[in-house]
Design a protein around this motif. Sequence first.
Motif, mmCIF file in Angstrom:
data_model
loop_
_atom_site.group_PDB
_atom_site.id
_atom_site.type_symbol
_atom_site.label_atom_id
_atom_site.label_comp_id
_atom_site.label_asym_id
_atom_site.label_seq_id
_atom_site.Cartn_x
_atom_site.Cartn_y
_atom_site.Cartn_z
ATOM 1 N N ILE A 1 0.753 -1.053 -0.012
ATOM 2 C CA ILE A 1 -0.029 0.076 -0.013
ATOM 3 C C ILE A 1 0.843 1.354 0.019
ATOM 4 O O ILE A 1 0.491 2.223 -0.489
ATOM 5 N N GLU B 1 -0.075 3.837 -3.043
ATOM 6 C CA GLU B 1 -0.839 4.913 -2.924
ATOM 7 C C GLU B 1 0.323 6.223 -3.090
ATOM 8 O O GLU B 1 -0.268 7.049 -3.668
ATOM 9 N N SER C 1 0.034 -7.599 -3.600
ATOM 10 C CA SER C 1 -1.328 -7.388 -2.741
ATOM 11 C C SER C 1 -1.948 -8.767 -2.768
ATOM 12 O O SER C 1 -2.738 -9.176 -1.794
#
Length: 424
Positions: free
Chosen positions: A40, A44, A192
């Motif tokens: 993440i 991001e 992920s």
Amino acid sequence: MGSTEDTPSFQYGDADRDDNLFSYRVWPIFMLSFCRLFFISIFERAFQNYIYFDQNVSESMLGIISSAPLIAYIFGPILGHFITKKLGIRNSIILSVISTPILIGAQMIFFEPVYLIIIRVINGLLLGVFWPNCYNLLSRWQSVSSDKKSNKNFKNFNFSWNLGFISGLLVGYLWAFSLDDYFAMTFAFVISFSLPLFSLFLKKESELNHNKHTVIGRIQEDNPQISLKSISKQNSNHKMIAYPILFSWVALLVYAASKSVFRFSYPVFLKLSNSPSYFTYLIQLSIQIGQLGGLTWSNSMKFSYKKISVFGSLVMILSSSIAIILVQDIIYISIISASVGLFIGLIQGTSLKIMIDYGAANNTKKYSTLNEIIKGIGFGLTPIAAGFMAEINILWVFVFLIILGSSILITLIYLSRNIKMNSH
């Protein structure tokens, strides 16, 4: 997967009844925390760089899009509470992590703002299932562990997600520098898929409850005068409940707001100075390394120094904000932004430990749920406000932080006025 008795628990040193009242498996939570923050942090940073530098969204829209999952996260723990009541902790975490790769991939195929906001809102709601249950497990383990073991669990949990965040930013920088931000997003998407795999190793809730009640029942048979409540208190470190829980929540709010301001403002400074976007990875990496140092320091800090560390950190964050307003040079802004992580980590460490101790002492999930709601407010609302202020002048975000930080400093001093420095 086989019987859970065949799988060794993650342990530190020799385990005996005094050190650990029942068998629990901590490593899947540590790996889930590491992997989630690893991918993440890449995704991001790359995603926000891509839509801001390549898709040229405005600062206000950048703030709204980046905040969408965090705003949803304000309500996520409430939804997560009902899902957990129906499915249990393990199945709720599995549901959350299975949906994660799907939602990550969906953000890479279409960059229309309304579409992105909808997808990221769904992602934020499901985050409210994941993190409160991680904290809930940590509190449950602390309630049946010795002081030494509970502190190690707490320290290693903090270390795992911070290590994931730090290593993710480093890898993301290398991909963005050598290729581009979109490739970094693709790499994060692939990683992920590790989350569902690790979630399968979580112990079933029925096994945890069976082991816990069996062992505690045996202790009570041998020592009828010992109650369940006294067992919990004898084997847990709950010193931080000397602080009012409001201290934790207010400190958590300024932690989230401060980190959001520095994280949001730096890409804007880079774009204004025509600097490449990949420098954002390095600054955020420095902030996160400092935050890990602050968390580690706070965890090993004596009780009497904890509130002083919070006050001192707030003063340093306020001083850094004033310095950025006065200097307005990208090199000095980079140095100042990179150095605030230590102070952010010290504030977070004390706040988080108060919350964990309250949850363990009262055997409840409500403190971890409220903790995540407040984080959602701080991390969600701050970038939206910062985005609109940045379209006027980016320096206004630091004026906002100075006003907020000063107010919270006064509030924290008042809330902790009865905490004696020589206590505990």
